[in-house]
Design an enzyme around this catalytic site. Sequence first.
Site, PDB file in Angstrom:
ATOM      1  N   LYS A 115      -4.589   3.776  10.169  1.00 12.16           N
ATOM      2  CA  LYS A 115      -6.093   5.059  10.223  1.00 12.16           C
ATOM      3  C   LYS A 115      -5.935   5.745  11.546  1.00 12.16           C
ATOM      4  O   LYS A 115      -5.856   7.258  11.088  1.00 12.16           O
ATOM      5  CB  LYS A 115      -7.271   4.553   9.850  1.00 12.16           C
ATOM      6  CG  LYS A 115      -6.809   4.476   8.612  1.00 12.16           C
ATOM      7  CD  LYS A 115      -8.704   4.365   7.604  1.00 12.16           C
ATOM      8  CE  LYS A 115      -8.318   4.386   6.243  1.00 12.16           C
ATOM      9  NZ  LYS A 115      -9.507   4.075   5.338  1.00 12.16           N
ATOM     10  N   LYS A 197       1.879   6.079  -4.467  1.00  7.31           N
ATOM     11  CA  LYS A 197       1.104   6.365  -5.411  1.00  7.31           C
ATOM     12  C   LYS A 197      -0.511   7.532  -5.507  1.00  7.31           C
ATOM     13  O   LYS A 197      -0.281   8.039  -4.084  1.00  7.31           O
ATOM     14  CB  LYS A 197      -0.206   5.004  -4.694  1.00  7.31           C
ATOM     15  CG  LYS A 197      -0.653   5.247  -3.249  1.00  7.31           C
ATOM     16  CD  LYS A 197      -1.765   3.798  -3.020  1.00  7.31           C
ATOM     17  CE  LYS A 197      -3.103   4.232  -1.925  1.00  7.31           C
ATOM     18  NZ  LYS A 197      -4.244   4.035  -2.068  1.00  7.31           N
ATOM     19  N   LYS A 200      -5.994  10.870  -3.606  1.00  6.81           N
ATOM     20  CA  LYS A 200      -6.388  12.394  -3.650  1.00  6.81           C
ATOM     21  C   LYS A 200      -6.261  13.265  -1.987  1.00  6.81           C
ATOM     22  O   LYS A 200      -6.530  14.529  -1.570  1.00  6.81           O
ATOM     23  CB  LYS A 200      -7.718  11.707  -2.754  1.00  6.81           C
ATOM     24  CG  LYS A 200      -8.577  11.211  -1.336  1.00  6.81           C
ATOM     25  CD  LYS A 200      -9.695  10.905  -1.927  1.00  6.81           C
ATOM     26  CE  LYS A 200      -9.744   9.501  -0.441  1.00  6.81           C
ATOM     27  NZ  LYS A 200     -10.026   8.173  -0.436  1.00  6.81           N
TER      28      LYS A 200
HETATM   29  P1  ATP Z   1      -6.949   7.801  -1.271  1.00  6.32           P
HETATM   30  O1  ATP Z   1      -5.637   7.234  -1.513  1.00  6.32           O
HETATM   31  O2  ATP Z   1      -7.222   8.147  -1.875  1.00  6.32           O
HETATM   32  O3  ATP Z   1      -7.431   7.533   0.097  1.00  6.32           O
HETATM   33  P2  ATP Z   1      -7.644   4.693  -1.135  1.00  6.32           P
HETATM   34  O4  ATP Z   1      -6.813   4.253  -1.070  1.00  6.32           O
HETATM   35  O5  ATP Z   1      -8.370   5.498  -0.104  1.00  6.32           O
HETATM   36  O6  ATP Z   1      -6.649   6.063  -2.087  1.00  6.32           O
HETATM   37  P3  ATP Z   1      -9.739   3.674  -1.682  1.00  6.32           P
HETATM   38  O7  ATP Z   1     -11.202   4.414  -1.211  1.00  6.32           O
HETATM   39  O8  ATP Z   1      -9.741   3.047  -0.293  1.00  6.32           O
HETATM   40  O9  ATP Z   1      -9.189   4.435  -2.240  1.00  6.32           O
HETATM   41  O10 ATP Z   1      -9.900   2.427  -2.938  1.00  6.32           O
HETATM   42  C1  ATP Z   1     -10.660   2.362  -3.768  1.00  6.32           C
HETATM   43  C2  ATP Z   1     -10.464   1.537  -5.079  1.00  6.32           C
HETATM   44  O11 ATP Z   1      -9.275   2.473  -5.493  1.00  6.32           O
HETATM   45  C3  ATP Z   1      -9.403   0.683  -3.746  1.00  6.32           C
HETATM   46  O12 ATP Z   1      -9.918  -0.948  -4.689  1.00  6.32           O
HETATM   47  C4  ATP Z   1      -7.452   0.878  -4.257  1.00  6.32           C
HETATM   48  O13 ATP Z   1      -7.294  -0.514  -4.096  1.00  6.32           O
HETATM   49  C5  ATP Z   1      -7.748   1.524  -5.877  1.00  6.32           C
HETATM   50  N1  ATP Z   1      -6.766   2.667  -5.256  1.00  6.32           N
HETATM   51  C6  ATP Z   1      -6.809   3.642  -4.837  1.00  6.32           C
HETATM   52  N2  ATP Z   1      -5.755   4.206  -5.174  1.00  6.32           N
HETATM   53  C7  ATP Z   1      -4.244   3.647  -6.139  1.00  6.32           C
HETATM   54  C8  ATP Z   1      -4.196   3.840  -7.149  1.00  6.32           C
HETATM   55  N3  ATP Z   1      -2.910   4.918  -6.799  1.00  6.32           N
HETATM   56  N4  ATP Z   1      -3.807   2.510  -7.919  1.00  6.32           N
HETATM   57  C9  ATP Z   1      -4.586   2.127  -8.573  1.00  6.32           C
HETATM   58  N5  ATP Z   1      -5.739   1.691  -7.589  1.00  6.32           N
HETATM   59  C10 ATP Z   1      -5.676   2.624  -6.662  1.00  6.32           C
END
Ligand code: ATP
Length: 333
Positions: A115, A197, A200
């Site tokens: 980050k 993956k 957002k």
């Molecule tokens: P983004 O990449 O959209 O910012 P993120 O990783 O920041 O997503 P978080 O809010 O950190 O999302 O994670 C919330 C939950 O969703 C966590 O437990 C994370 O492991 C899960 N998660 C996020 N993206 C995925 C994905 N593409 N597939 C499966 N699980 C996911």
Amino acid sequence: MIKDRKISFSGIQPSGDIHLGNYMGALRHWPTYQDAYDCVYCVVDQHAITLRQEPAVLRRRSVELFAQLIACGIDPDRSILFVQSHVPHHAELAWILNCFTMFGELSRMTQFKDKSAKHADNINAGLFTYPTLMAADILLYQTDIVPVGEDQRQHVELTRDIAQRFNGVYGDVFTMPEAVIPRQGARVMGLSTPESKMSKSIPEGCVFVMDKPEEIMRKFKRAVTDSDTENCVRYDRSAKPGVSNLLDIYCAATGESLEAAQSRFAGQGYGVFKPAVGEAVVECLRPVREETERLLNDKGELERLMRQGAEKAASVAGRTLSKVKKKVGFLPR
Ligand code: ATP
Ligand code: LTN
């Protein structure tokens, strides 16, 4: 503390709209813990401000996420569901735990390194001490298990090291938590970028839980399939990442096995397959979206549930925090 059942704690940031990856990888599994554990679920808005947030948007997302958690099946009467900033004990314990966490340990956290590379203009102290606030979340409730994604394992390991260090000095104050990582739906890939993956930060191939059915269908019809010429539905993660991701999504949405899904679509082209996956996802998300919308129409009831959650959380957290304060030598008021 004497406990009848083991305790589970999970947190999720209101830092973006919830997408299919978050749902399949995290939210969908959370209610299942309620049968075997006393569960605590937290909307971690204090963690969210480690990156800059628009105040009105953060408020909207916090309420929406709170409603979505209920819509997914978390029962606010059976579990403790609350918003982190409503319970000041988290920030207070985090300060104390900061004094039991080493600079070197925090410097080694992968999420901090990622980050701070991504947001080089805002490497604030909160981003650095993010893991001590997360440790406070977990340790305040004498948590036994922490359901999280693989990316959070390192933070739970650090929480254990902090707890062990504290207990080593003051006796058994904190329960030692353990990360629990679900296997199914663990990695949903982006529809436009099946090699990375679903996220957002790549809105094009990202399906949001609150998207309308037409929007979901549009995204699936545009999903990237593979650049081979065979136009046939077959599971092969390395040769056909796009089609394989769609098959995984179809199975997760319908509960059908991979074999059954492959034979269902055998001999059919992508023109039939992609809308079918879209429809399966529409039906899977429909009850969550509709229930969320219904809950959001009654803000008074949501506010009541937030107050109720915060009171229940504060009562458990208060017991741990009082003990900690006494141990470290703070005077009683
Ligand atoms: P983004 O990449 O959209 O910012 P993120 O990783 O920041 O997503 P978080 O809010 O950190 O999302 O994670 C919330 C939950 O969703 C966590 O437990 C994370 O492991 C899960 N998660 C996020 N993206 C995925 C994905 N593409 N597939 C499966 N699980 C996911
Ligand atoms: N860091 C987590 C969210 C989070 C959390 C927690 C998860 C904050 N506090 C306590 C489990 C337990 C994330 O970004 N997914």
